[in-house]
Design a protein around this motif. Structure first.
Motif, PDB file in Angstrom:
ATOM      1  N   SER A  84       0.811  -1.222   0.000  1.00 61.08           N
ATOM      2  CA  SER A  84       0.000   0.000   0.000  1.00 61.08           C
ATOM      3  C   SER A  84       0.841   1.267   0.000  1.00 61.08           C
ATOM      4  CB  SER A  84      -0.921   0.007   1.233  1.00 61.08           C
ATOM      5  OG  SER A  84      -0.163   0.154   2.427  1.00 61.08           O
ATOM      6  N   ALA A  85       2.168   1.139  -0.006  1.00 62.09           N
ATOM      7  CA  ALA A  85       3.037   2.311   0.075  1.00 62.09           C
ATOM      8  C   ALA A  85       2.877   3.204  -1.150  1.00 62.09           C
ATOM      9  CB  ALA A  85       4.490   1.879   0.215  1.00 62.09           C
ATOM     10  N   ARG A  86       2.970   4.499  -0.950  1.00 61.79           N
ATOM     11  CA  ARG A  86       2.923   5.439  -2.059  1.00 61.79           C
ATOM     12  C   ARG A  86       4.109   5.242  -2.992  1.00 61.79           C
ATOM     13  NH1 ARG A  86      -0.238  10.200  -1.459  1.00 61.79           N
ATOM     14  NH2 ARG A  86      -1.446  10.213   0.465  1.00 61.79           N
ATOM     15  N   SER A  87       5.221   4.854  -2.419  1.00 57.16           N
ATOM     16  CA  SER A  87       6.441   4.723  -3.201  1.00 57.16           C
ATOM     17  C   SER A  87       7.326   3.657  -2.578  1.00 57.16           C
ATOM     18  CB  SER A  87       7.182   6.063  -3.241  1.00 57.16           C
ATOM     19  OG  SER A  87       8.418   5.955  -3.922  1.00 57.16           O
ATOM     20  N   TRP A  88       8.028   2.866  -3.408  1.00 59.08           N
ATOM     21  CA  TRP A  88       8.983   1.890  -2.896  1.00 59.08           C
ATOM     22  C   TRP A  88       9.980   1.506  -3.988  1.00 59.08           C
ATOM     23  CZ3 TRP A  88       8.801  -2.434  -5.872  1.00 59.08           C
ATOM     24  CH2 TRP A  88       7.577  -2.853  -6.396  1.00 59.08           C
ATOM     25  N   ILE A  89      11.073   0.893  -3.578  1.00 62.29           N
ATOM     26  CA  ILE A  89      12.105   0.480  -4.520  1.00 62.29           C
ATOM     27  C   ILE A  89      12.850  -0.712  -3.947  1.00 62.29           C
ATOM     28  CG2 ILE A  89      13.869   2.036  -3.611  1.00 62.29           C
ATOM     29  CD1 ILE A  89      14.780   2.534  -6.507  1.00 62.29           C
ATOM     30  N   VAL A  90      13.255  -1.638  -4.812  1.00 60.28           N
ATOM     31  CA  VAL A  90      14.088  -2.786  -4.438  1.00 60.28           C
ATOM     32  C   VAL A  90      15.306  -2.743  -5.347  1.00 60.28           C
ATOM     33  CG1 VAL A  90      14.247  -5.290  -4.181  1.00 60.28           C
ATOM     34  CG2 VAL A  90      12.033  -4.141  -3.855  1.00 60.28           C
ATOM     35  N   ALA A  91      16.501  -2.692  -4.763  1.00 63.05           N
ATOM     36  CA  ALA A  91      17.716  -2.574  -5.560  1.00 63.05           C
ATOM     37  C   ALA A  91      18.790  -3.517  -5.060  1.00 63.05           C
ATOM     38  CB  ALA A  91      18.237  -1.129  -5.519  1.00 63.05           C
ATOM     39  N   ASP A  92      19.621  -3.957  -5.987  1.00 59.82           N
ATOM     40  CA  ASP A  92      20.802  -4.750  -5.670  1.00 59.82           C
ATOM     41  C   ASP A  92      21.898  -3.787  -5.233  1.00 59.82           C
ATOM     42  OD1 ASP A  92      23.410  -6.051  -6.075  1.00 59.82           O
ATOM     43  OD2 ASP A  92      22.283  -7.669  -7.026  1.00 59.82           O
ATOM     44  N   ALA A  93      22.364  -3.899  -3.985  1.00 57.95           N
ATOM     45  CA  ALA A  93      23.323  -2.949  -3.449  1.00 57.95           C
ATOM     46  C   ALA A  93      24.695  -3.076  -4.083  1.00 57.95           C
ATOM     47  CB  ALA A  93      23.439  -3.126  -1.929  1.00 57.95           C
ATOM     48  N   GLU A  94      25.009  -4.230  -4.628  1.00 54.15           N
ATOM     49  CA  GLU A  94      26.317  -4.422  -5.267  1.00 54.15           C
ATOM     50  C   GLU A  94      26.342  -3.850  -6.667  1.00 54.15           C
ATOM     51  OE1 GLU A  94      29.289  -7.935  -6.906  1.00 54.15           O
ATOM     52  OE2 GLU A  94      27.416  -8.470  -5.921  1.00 54.15           O
ATOM     53  N   SER A  95      25.455  -4.311  -7.512  1.00 58.21           N
ATOM     54  CA  SER A  95      25.479  -3.894  -8.917  1.00 58.21           C
ATOM     55  C   SER A  95      24.819  -2.551  -9.145  1.00 58.21           C
ATOM     56  CB  SER A  95      24.784  -4.939  -9.787  1.00 58.21           C
ATOM     57  OG  SER A  95      23.395  -4.981  -9.500  1.00 58.21           O
ATOM     58  N   GLY A  96      23.927  -2.159  -8.232  1.00 56.39           N
ATOM     59  CA  GLY A  96      23.150  -0.948  -8.424  1.00 56.39           C
ATOM     60  C   GLY A  96      21.895  -1.168  -9.240  1.00 56.39           C
ATOM     61  N   ASP A  97      21.635  -2.401  -9.676  1.00 58.08           N
ATOM     62  CA  ASP A  97      20.428  -2.676 -10.450  1.00 58.08           C
ATOM     63  C   ASP A  97      19.171  -2.446  -9.622  1.00 58.08           C
ATOM     64  OD1 ASP A  97      21.908  -3.425 -12.675  1.00 58.08           O
ATOM     65  OD2 ASP A  97      21.814  -5.569 -12.218  1.00 58.08           O
ATOM     66  N   VAL A  98      18.215  -1.741 -10.194  1.00 62.21           N
ATOM     67  CA  VAL A  98      16.899  -1.595  -9.572  1.00 62.21           C
ATOM     68  C   VAL A  98      16.039  -2.743 -10.082  1.00 62.21           C
ATOM     69  CG1 VAL A  98      14.848  -0.155  -9.341  1.00 62.21           C
ATOM     70  CG2 VAL A  98      17.126   0.898  -9.367  1.00 62.21           C
ATOM     71  N   LEU A  99      15.679  -3.653  -9.182  1.00 64.82           N
ATOM     72  CA  LEU A  99      14.935  -4.855  -9.578  1.00 64.82           C
ATOM     73  C   LEU A  99      13.466  -4.564  -9.820  1.00 64.82           C
ATOM     74  CD1 LEU A  99      16.525  -7.471  -7.142  1.00 64.82           C
ATOM     75  CD2 LEU A  99      17.386  -6.592  -9.325  1.00 64.82           C
ATOM     76  N   SER A 219      12.142  14.196  -0.367  1.00 71.66           N
ATOM     77  CA  SER A 219      13.100  13.256  -0.931  1.00 71.66           C
ATOM     78  C   SER A 219      12.279  12.225  -1.703  1.00 71.66           C
ATOM     79  CB  SER A 219      13.963  12.606   0.156  1.00 71.66           C
ATOM     80  OG  SER A 219      15.032  11.877  -0.402  1.00 71.66           O
ATOM     81  N   SER A 220      12.888  11.127  -2.082  1.00 74.52           N
ATOM     82  CA  SER A 220      12.174  10.082  -2.817  1.00 74.52           C
ATOM     83  C   SER A 220      12.746   8.736  -2.422  1.00 74.52           C
ATOM     84  CB  SER A 220      12.317  10.282  -4.328  1.00 74.52           C
ATOM     85  OG  SER A 220      13.668  10.088  -4.739  1.00 74.52           O
ATOM     86  N   ALA A 221      12.023   7.673  -2.743  1.00 73.21           N
ATOM     87  CA  ALA A 221      12.520   6.332  -2.455  1.00 73.21           C
ATOM     88  C   ALA A 221      13.843   6.093  -3.176  1.00 73.21           C
ATOM     89  CB  ALA A 221      11.482   5.285  -2.869  1.00 73.21           C
ATOM     90  N   TYR A 222      13.943   6.587  -4.379  1.00 75.32           N
ATOM     91  CA  TYR A 222      15.185   6.440  -5.138  1.00 75.32           C
ATOM     92  C   TYR A 222      16.343   7.144  -4.423  1.00 75.32           C
ATOM     93  CZ  TYR A 222      18.516   6.479  -9.012  1.00 75.32           C
ATOM     94  OH  TYR A 222      19.641   6.302  -9.785  1.00 75.32           O
ATOM     95  N   ASP A 223      16.131   8.392  -4.031  1.00 77.43           N
ATOM     96  CA  ASP A 223      17.197   9.153  -3.380  1.00 77.43           C
ATOM     97  C   ASP A 223      17.602   8.556  -2.044  1.00 77.43           C
ATOM     98  OD1 ASP A 223      17.020  10.851  -5.515  1.00 77.43           O
ATOM     99  OD2 ASP A 223      16.743  12.674  -4.320  1.00 77.43           O
ATOM    100  N   LEU A 224      16.624   8.145  -1.246  1.00 76.23           N
ATOM    101  CA  LEU A 224      16.953   7.570   0.062  1.00 76.23           C
ATOM    102  C   LEU A 224      17.776   6.302  -0.092  1.00 76.23           C
ATOM    103  CD1 LEU A 224      13.558   8.133   1.925  1.00 76.23           C
ATOM    104  CD2 LEU A 224      15.700   9.408   2.248  1.00 76.23           C
ATOM    105  N   THR A 225      17.532   5.577  -1.178  1.00 70.33           N
ATOM    106  CA  THR A 225      18.315   4.370  -1.432  1.00 70.33           C
ATOM    107  C   THR A 225      19.744   4.727  -1.831  1.00 70.33           C
ATOM    108  OG1 THR A 225      16.268   3.301  -2.160  1.00 70.33           O
ATOM    109  CG2 THR A 225      18.325   2.183  -2.688  1.00 70.33           C
TER     110      THR A 225
END
Length: 439
Positions: A84-99, A219-225
């Protein structure tokens, strides 16, 4: 103690800003303050009900589109249906890929997750054993109802004490004292905005360094990541972000025979995936990072976790479900999905490097692996006396899991202190933050 010169500080913004867990108090815990500010604080403006039709495309065009972005294909698990979140992101911390992502660049109030940027900006500036005596002016201007770690005027604290207060209790009082050491709140806000720009966290605008609701602060989910990823590059950041509980200095009192005695009390991290709660178990492999909650922001959280050699970053902003600890529950479901999907799903974007690192990668002779030797990892010192790292999290086989020491000790330290987690092989790392390859 005097603050470093401005020119030195700005150079650190470039050289230490590379790769890359405010606090949401549990409603059930009466003693836990609201870590990001005040539920009664006047919101700057009600957030829009829907994301803009067009958002930033930093990291890829799909990340600028509203709605959920994911490449589902044969063998890729479906996303959780109850997000239900307004915004979210899942990313690989090593490669930087946003899954996968959902409204990744929607500019929303960040609450105390903004303290990650505060820490990433100021941590390199003061030795952890430096001491500061608090004056009344240090604590001026703290917002009504702010979360506080319990700093007292005329008492002396080490920088290590103050950072424990920031990370564990999301103490706005600790933020104000550290800001005073950095030539004041206004100067600190300027520094944070400069650092956000260097990280290419361009959705972020800082007004108050503690994340307290303020007009125009977003801020944004992308920036916080991005910010979390940069922060986890620093040894001290990793330590504080993964500390479950610690002793914090209290008042100085006269003891027996007229001797003065400094009391202490225990503080506990309000990140519920790290410390657990009645309806949220400690997440297997969790290592931080930061959580937050205000009237305007709702609940926000950025977390990092490792399983099976994969290190993921997840940010969740403002779940609309009112359930207790909902931000942690949705984060856990996204982590579960990400660990199943990693290596199977095609990314929808990437976490971009800081500007300084991107420029360095264009230099002739740059090492694309980023694994060459250099000086340390941007942090100093070891866990302080009285602080306790991540509590053991059970694994599927019942043994003490990798969450036992992620970011602090053992094999997982290798991941977080300069191995796969810290090396984005797409661009080289400035010398200051490269892993030491020899003693």
């Amino acid at each position: 103690m005097p603050a470093p010169k401005k020119t030195v500080r700005r150079s650190l913004l470039v050289t230490s800003a590379v790769l890359s867990s405010l606090a949401l108090a549990a409603p059930a815990a009466v003693a836990a303050p609201n870590p990001s500010g005040s539920p009664s604080a006047s919101p700057s403006a009600s957030p829009s009900a829907t994301p803009p039709a067009s958002m930033s495309t930093v990291g890829g065009a799909r990340l600028g589109r509203p709605g959920t972005q994911v490449n589902l294909a044969s063998g890729v698990p479906v996303l959780p249906k109850d997000l239900s979140a307004r915004s979210w992101i899942v990313a690989d911390a090593e490669s930087g890929d946003v899954l996968a992502a959902h409204n990744a660049h929607w500019r929303l109030a960040p609450a105390s997750t903004l303290k990650m940027l505060f820490a990433d900006t100021l941590l390199p500036r003061f030795p952890r054993d430096a001491k500061h005596k608090v004056t009344p002016s240090d604590l001026a201007g703290i917002g009504s109802g702010s979360s506080m770690v319990g700093i007292k005027e005329d008492e002396t604290y080490t920088v290590h004490d103050l950072w424990l207060g920031v990370f564990l209790r999301s103490g706005n009082d600790a933020v104000r004292v550290l800001s005073a050491m950095n030539e004041g709140v206004e100067n600190t806000v300027e520094d944070m905005n400069e650092h956000a720009e260097e990280l290419q966290a361009l959705d972020t605008h800082v007004v108050s360094p503690d994340g307290y609701d303020a007009e125009g602060q977003v801020s944004s989910a992308y920036d916080l990541t991005l910010i979390a990823r940069s922060g986890m590059q620093k040894k001290d950041f990793r330590e504080y972000a993964s500390t479950v509980r610690a002793k914090f200095p209290g008042k100085t009192k006269k003891g027996k025979k007229g001797k003065t005695v400094r009391e202490s009390f225990e503080i506990q991290n309000t990140n519920r995936l790290l410390s657990g709660d009645s309806d949220v178990p400690v997440y297997e492999g969790i290592a931080g990072v930061k959580n937050g909650n205000t009237t305007n922001a709702g609940a926000t959280f950025t977390g990092v976790a490792e399983r099976g050699g994969k290190v993921l970053l997840v940010t969740v902003m403002n779940p609309e479900k009112p359930d207790h600890n909902e931000v942690y529950k949705e984060t856990a479901r996204l982590f579960d999905w990400g660990f199943k999907a990693a290596g199977k799903v095609q990314p929808v974007g990437e976490l971009v490097p800081p500007r300084g690192a991107a420029q360095a990668s264009a230099q002739p002779g740059a090492n694309p692996s980023g694994e060459a030797g250099g000086s340390g990892d941007g942090g100093s010192g070891t866990a302080g006396t009285g602080s306790k790292p991540v509590a053991g999290a059970p694994t599927a086989d019942g043994s003490s899991g990798i969450g036992t020491a992620l970011g602090i000790t053992g094999g997982v330290l290798v991941l977080l202190a300069g191995g796969a987690f810290l090396v984005n092989r797409r661009w080289p790392l400035p010398d200051l933050v490269r892993r030491r390859t020899r003693p």
